[in-house]
Structures are given as structure tokens and as C-alpha cells.
Scaffold this active site. Structure first.
Site, PDB file in Angstrom:
ATOM      1  N   MET A 192     -29.689  25.115 -25.628  1.00  0.00           N
ATOM      2  CA  MET A 192     -28.568  25.302 -24.539  1.00  0.00           C
ATOM      3  C   MET A 192     -27.308  25.519 -25.217  1.00  0.00           C
ATOM      4  O   MET A 192     -26.200  25.383 -24.910  1.00  0.00           O
ATOM      5  CB  MET A 192     -28.484  24.436 -23.434  1.00  0.00           C
ATOM      6  CG  MET A 192     -29.634  24.468 -22.583  1.00  0.00           C
ATOM      7  SD  MET A 192     -29.369  23.855 -20.768  1.00  0.00           S
ATOM      8  CE  MET A 192     -28.777  22.343 -21.177  1.00  0.00           C
ATOM      9  N   LEU A 231     -25.267  23.311 -30.825  1.00  0.00           N
ATOM     10  CA  LEU A 231     -26.147  22.774 -31.892  1.00  0.00           C
ATOM     11  C   LEU A 231     -25.800  21.301 -32.446  1.00  0.00           C
ATOM     12  O   LEU A 231     -24.715  21.492 -33.114  1.00  0.00           O
ATOM     13  CB  LEU A 231     -26.961  23.883 -32.745  1.00  0.00           C
ATOM     14  CG  LEU A 231     -27.131  25.101 -31.674  1.00  0.00           C
ATOM     15  CD1 LEU A 231     -28.014  26.421 -32.707  1.00  0.00           C
ATOM     16  CD2 LEU A 231     -28.277  24.802 -30.768  1.00  0.00           C
ATOM     17  N   HIS A 232     -26.872  20.618 -32.918  1.00  0.00           N
ATOM     18  CA  HIS A 232     -26.697  19.597 -33.774  1.00  0.00           C
ATOM     19  C   HIS A 232     -28.103  19.524 -34.623  1.00  0.00           C
ATOM     20  O   HIS A 232     -28.859  20.328 -34.546  1.00  0.00           O
ATOM     21  CB  HIS A 232     -26.273  18.332 -32.803  1.00  0.00           C
ATOM     22  CG  HIS A 232     -27.270  18.107 -31.843  1.00  0.00           C
ATOM     23  ND1 HIS A 232     -28.687  17.878 -32.100  1.00  0.00           N
ATOM     24  CD2 HIS A 232     -27.487  18.042 -30.387  1.00  0.00           C
ATOM     25  CE1 HIS A 232     -29.316  17.514 -30.806  1.00  0.00           C
ATOM     26  NE2 HIS A 232     -28.610  17.913 -29.876  1.00  0.00           N
ATOM     27  N   LYS A 263     -36.896  13.604 -27.580  1.00  0.00           N
ATOM     28  CA  LYS A 263     -35.736  12.956 -26.713  1.00  0.00           C
ATOM     29  C   LYS A 263     -35.851  13.201 -25.181  1.00  0.00           C
ATOM     30  O   LYS A 263     -35.557  12.461 -24.535  1.00  0.00           O
ATOM     31  CB  LYS A 263     -34.523  13.563 -27.447  1.00  0.00           C
ATOM     32  CG  LYS A 263     -33.251  12.528 -27.139  1.00  0.00           C
ATOM     33  CD  LYS A 263     -31.991  13.328 -26.943  1.00  0.00           C
ATOM     34  CE  LYS A 263     -31.527  13.402 -25.461  1.00  0.00           C
ATOM     35  NZ  LYS A 263     -30.577  14.043 -25.160  1.00  0.00           N
ATOM     36  N   ASP A 264     -36.158  14.258 -25.079  1.00  0.00           N
ATOM     37  CA  ASP A 264     -36.392  14.826 -23.477  1.00  0.00           C
ATOM     38  C   ASP A 264     -38.197  14.716 -23.491  1.00  0.00           C
ATOM     39  O   ASP A 264     -38.743  15.942 -23.151  1.00  0.00           O
ATOM     40  CB  ASP A 264     -35.832  16.288 -23.486  1.00  0.00           C
ATOM     41  CG  ASP A 264     -34.380  16.340 -23.663  1.00  0.00           C
ATOM     42  OD1 ASP A 264     -33.757  15.545 -22.776  1.00  0.00           O
ATOM     43  OD2 ASP A 264     -34.137  16.896 -24.617  1.00  0.00           O
ATOM     44  N   ARG A 316     -24.167  16.368 -25.337  1.00  0.00           N
ATOM     45  CA  ARG A 316     -23.533  15.658 -24.298  1.00  0.00           C
ATOM     46  C   ARG A 316     -22.446  14.427 -25.134  1.00  0.00           C
ATOM     47  O   ARG A 316     -21.333  14.143 -24.536  1.00  0.00           O
ATOM     48  CB  ARG A 316     -24.204  14.784 -23.258  1.00  0.00           C
ATOM     49  CG  ARG A 316     -24.885  15.686 -22.236  1.00  0.00           C
ATOM     50  CD  ARG A 316     -25.799  15.043 -21.267  1.00  0.00           C
ATOM     51  NE  ARG A 316     -26.512  16.061 -20.483  1.00  0.00           N
ATOM     52  CZ  ARG A 316     -26.302  16.327 -19.426  1.00  0.00           C
ATOM     53  NH1 ARG A 316     -25.086  15.901 -18.675  1.00  0.00           N
ATOM     54  NH2 ARG A 316     -26.819  17.175 -18.788  1.00  0.00           N
ATOM     55  N   HIS A 321     -31.533  19.837 -32.931  1.00  0.00           N
ATOM     56  CA  HIS A 321     -31.905  21.365 -32.769  1.00  0.00           C
ATOM     57  C   HIS A 321     -32.432  21.916 -34.182  1.00  0.00           C
ATOM     58  O   HIS A 321     -33.280  22.488 -34.370  1.00  0.00           O
ATOM     59  CB  HIS A 321     -30.604  22.134 -32.333  1.00  0.00           C
ATOM     60  CG  HIS A 321     -30.088  21.710 -31.011  1.00  0.00           C
ATOM     61  ND1 HIS A 321     -28.930  21.036 -30.792  1.00  0.00           N
ATOM     62  CD2 HIS A 321     -30.679  22.007 -29.637  1.00  0.00           C
ATOM     63  CE1 HIS A 321     -28.868  20.891 -29.654  1.00  0.00           C
ATOM     64  NE2 HIS A 321     -29.716  21.361 -28.782  1.00  0.00           N
ATOM     65  N   SER A 357     -27.208  14.361 -29.199  1.00  0.00           N
ATOM     66  CA  SER A 357     -27.081  15.180 -27.891  1.00  0.00           C
ATOM     67  C   SER A 357     -25.881  16.066 -27.803  1.00  0.00           C
ATOM     68  O   SER A 357     -24.899  15.670 -28.183  1.00  0.00           O
ATOM     69  CB  SER A 357     -27.116  14.078 -26.527  1.00  0.00           C
ATOM     70  OG  SER A 357     -26.856  14.841 -25.377  1.00  0.00           O
TER      71      SER A 357
HETATM   72  P1  AMP Z   1     -31.067  21.352 -25.365  1.00  0.00           P
HETATM   73  O1  AMP Z   1     -29.949  22.476 -25.862  1.00  0.00           O
HETATM   74  O2  AMP Z   1     -30.252  20.110 -25.030  1.00  0.00           O
HETATM   75  O3  AMP Z   1     -31.679  21.924 -24.243  1.00  0.00           O
HETATM   76  O4  AMP Z   1     -32.097  21.059 -26.369  1.00  0.00           O
HETATM   77  C1  AMP Z   1     -32.759  21.963 -27.014  1.00  0.00           C
HETATM   78  C2  AMP Z   1     -33.957  21.284 -27.522  1.00  0.00           C
HETATM   79  O5  AMP Z   1     -33.583  20.405 -28.677  1.00  0.00           O
HETATM   80  C3  AMP Z   1     -34.894  20.503 -26.501  1.00  0.00           C
HETATM   81  O6  AMP Z   1     -36.248  20.582 -26.869  1.00  0.00           O
HETATM   82  C4  AMP Z   1     -34.387  18.843 -26.822  1.00  0.00           C
HETATM   83  O7  AMP Z   1     -35.472  18.071 -26.626  1.00  0.00           O
HETATM   84  C5  AMP Z   1     -34.190  19.188 -28.461  1.00  0.00           C
HETATM   85  N1  AMP Z   1     -33.318  18.052 -28.639  1.00  0.00           N
HETATM   86  C6  AMP Z   1     -32.095  17.611 -28.316  1.00  0.00           C
HETATM   87  N2  AMP Z   1     -31.992  16.506 -28.856  1.00  0.00           N
HETATM   88  C7  AMP Z   1     -32.443  15.982 -29.807  1.00  0.00           C
HETATM   89  C8  AMP Z   1     -32.455  15.421 -30.991  1.00  0.00           C
HETATM   90  N3  AMP Z   1     -31.632  14.296 -30.892  1.00  0.00           N
HETATM   91  N4  AMP Z   1     -33.628  15.116 -31.779  1.00  0.00           N
HETATM   92  C9  AMP Z   1     -34.556  16.268 -31.675  1.00  0.00           C
HETATM   93  N5  AMP Z   1     -34.567  17.174 -30.630  1.00  0.00           N
HETATM   94  C10 AMP Z   1     -33.603  16.923 -29.886  1.00  0.00           C
END
Ligand code: AMP
Length: 279
Positions: free
Chosen positions: A27, A30-31, A146-147, A184, A34, A182
Site C-alpha cells: 500500500m 515503503l520502508h 508482521k501481518d 503507520r 517492504h 510499519s
Molecule cells: P502494507 O504496505 O502495509 O500493506 O504491507 C505490504 C507488505 O509488507 C505486507 O505483506 C506486509 O506484511 C509487509 N510488511 C509490512 N511491514 C513489514 C515489516 N516490518 N517487515 C516485513 N514485512 C513487512
């Protein structure tokens, strides 16, 4: 690296792409978490596709969706640096076509924890991931533990619907102080950021308890809750010690101490989640 915005452009770009294709749905904002997924996809694949789409259907509160942080230019630079070949960054109507009226609803695995706290969340996640899997047609897709429940929900859906994409799950990337990365976290105030590692400390306390031989799940929950209670900015949503396969709450851990310890906590108004596997 190519950036495409429509289903048609994506189809054209993928027609010429060497196989296998590795896919990382995100979404945005990015960090390093990702980036770890994109780098693993790069190592495994001939073509790496990243999607950046803030999915309106997985947010309960409209304000959570509108406040979700966005910075596409920065995200694209990070995708390129991590080795992506193709970024799919569609507007909402390219994902949800006019008249869209289908929902993928996954059963029991989507009910507890995040599913209970955020009604409709996993139906929104499963639906968008089904669409993206179908559009990208990757051999593998990469998700973060994490999820944890999200991984379980997507694996269940992929198996049940015979989706040809293999789901690969990777470990949580953390800050030096233990806070799980995250998108967030960007919304935390300085005081909230200072308080946020309490999630990881609480999980570590639960883990230590299990490793010391505690098998009463209630006692492990209490150990985690006590750490959270010492942080005035932390408002716990749930503190869970669950079966890692079914995600049902445990009364007693098995002899080996196998469990998923997980938390959702509001820190200064920002809802954060984290988990670890015991033992
Ligand atoms: P999101 O952009 O939050 O939907 O996350 C995209 C993907 O990145 C999802 O598969 C998350 O589980 C993964 N993700 C988010 N935070 C982390 C993290 N700290 N370490 C590893 N993967 C992550």
C-alpha cells in the site's frame, strides 16, 4: 523500471516479461520491511513486480483510509533501488471496475484477532489480493509475517480458490529498538514513537515466560499485559496467545510451548500490531 497504471498496460508489460515473476503487493509508504520482500523477490525471480495501491475496501474507518500516508515519488525510487522491474500503481477504478460487486470472504481463519477488531478488513484484503494475483499472474508473491493473520488468510484463499501463485512469508523487519517497521509509524508523535517499542517488549516478556516453562496461556497474556500497563500512552486492543495454525485462543500451551503471541495496541491514537512465534 517501468511504471504502469492500467490493467491493459500491465498486461502488455507482462506479456514480454521473462519468467518466473515475483510479486510484492503493497500500500506504499515503503520502508525496509517492504524492501526485504522486493529483494527476496529479486533473488528468486526473472521479473519483479511491485503494486502500490491503498485499498479502500480494507479500511473500516474512512479517516484511516484518507490519513494513510502516501508518497509515490519516494516509493518508486525505493522500488527501483531494491531491484523492481515493474510497478503497478493503479487508480481505484482500474482495480474495482464499474459495477464491481464481488467479495472474497475467507472463513474461520479471518474471524479472530484482526478480523474481530476490524470487521470486513480481511474480506477487503482477500478481494484485492485475488484481483492482483489474477492481474499479475506471478509464480510467487511475497508477504510479511508482521501481518501473520493476513498471511494465513491469503494462503487459505490461494489454496481454496486454486490460485496458481505460491505465497512466500518473510520475517518482520524491526527498528533497532524492536519496533516493527510499519507505514503507520509515520503517524506517531515523538512521544508516541518513544512509547511504541512497548509492543515488542511485551511480546519479549511473553516469550521469556514461555521459554521459562510457563504453559498457562493466561499467565503469558498477563505477563504481556503487565508490560503494556506500565506505558501510559498504550491502550491495548487485544493481547493474544493463540494456536499458530487456527488462531484460536489457547488455554494451555503444548509441551513445546508452540503459540502465536500477538498484540494490537493504540499508541497515542495510532493502532499498531505485532507478533512473535513461541517458543
Ligand atoms: P502494507 O504496505 O502495509 O500493506 O504491507 C505490504 C507488505 O509488507 C505486507 O505483506 C506486509 O506484511 C509487509 N510488511 C509490512 N511491514 C513489514 C515489516 N516490518 N517487515 C516485513 N514485512 C513487512
Amino acid at each position: 523500471m517501468q511504471v504502469v497504471r492500467t490493467r491493459a498496460e500491465l498486461r502488455t508489460a507482462l506479456a514480454a516479461a521473462p519468467r518466473p515473476v515475483g510479486f510484492v503487493p503493497t500500500m506504499g509508504w515503503l520502508h525496509a520491511g517492504h524492501v526485504s520482500l522486493v529483494e527476496r523477490a529479486r533473488a528468486d525471480s526473472a521479473t519483479v513486480v511491485v503494486s502500490i495501491f491503498v485499498n479502500p475496501r480494507q479500511f473500516g474507518e474512512a479517516s484511516d483510509f484518507t490519513q494513510y500516508p502516501r508518497n509515490e515519488a519516494r516509493d518508486l525510487a525505493m522500488c527501483e533501488a531494491a531491484g523492481a522491474d515493474l510497478v503497478f500503481a493503479p487508480p481505484v477504478e482500474e482495480v474495482y471496475v464499474p459495477g464491481f460487486d464481488t467479495t472474497v470472504s475467507v472463513g474461520a481463519i479471518a474471524d479472530p484477532l484482526e478480523g474481530a477488531a476490524r470487521p470486513g478488513h480481511f474480506a477487503g484484503v482477500a478481494t484485492v489480493v485475488a484481483i492482483l494475483f489474477s492481474l499479475v499472474g506471478a509464480e510467487r508473491a511475497y508477504f510479511g509475517l508482521k501481518d501473520y493473520q493476513q498471511v494465513r488468510v491469503i494462503r487459505r484463499m490461494a489454496l481454496d480458490l486454486a490460485l496458481p501463485t505460491e505465497v512466500v512469508a518473510l520475517d518482520t523487519v524491526r527498528e533497532a529498538d524492536g519496533l516493527a517497521l510499519s507505514s503507520r509509524n509515520a503517524r506517531l508523535s515523538p512521544a508516541g514513537r518513544a512509547a511504541a517499542p512497548v509492543l515488542h517488549r511485551a511480546l519479549e516478556a511473553g516469550l521469556a515466560c514461555v521459554r521459562d516453562g510457563e504453559r498457562d496461556a493466561g499467565a503469558v497474556r498477563s505477563a504481556m499485559a503487565a508490560v503494556l500497563a506500565a506505558e501510559p500512552l498504550a491502550e491495548p486492543d487485544y493481547v493474544s496467545v493463540a494456536d499458530p495454525d487456527t488462531l484460536e485462543e489457547l488455554a494451555t500451551l503444548d509441551e513445546a510451548g508452540g503459540a502465536l503471541l500477538s498484540l494490537a495496541v493504540r499508541i497515542d491514537g495510532v493502532r499498531l500490531i505485532d507478533n512473535v512465534r513461541a517458543p
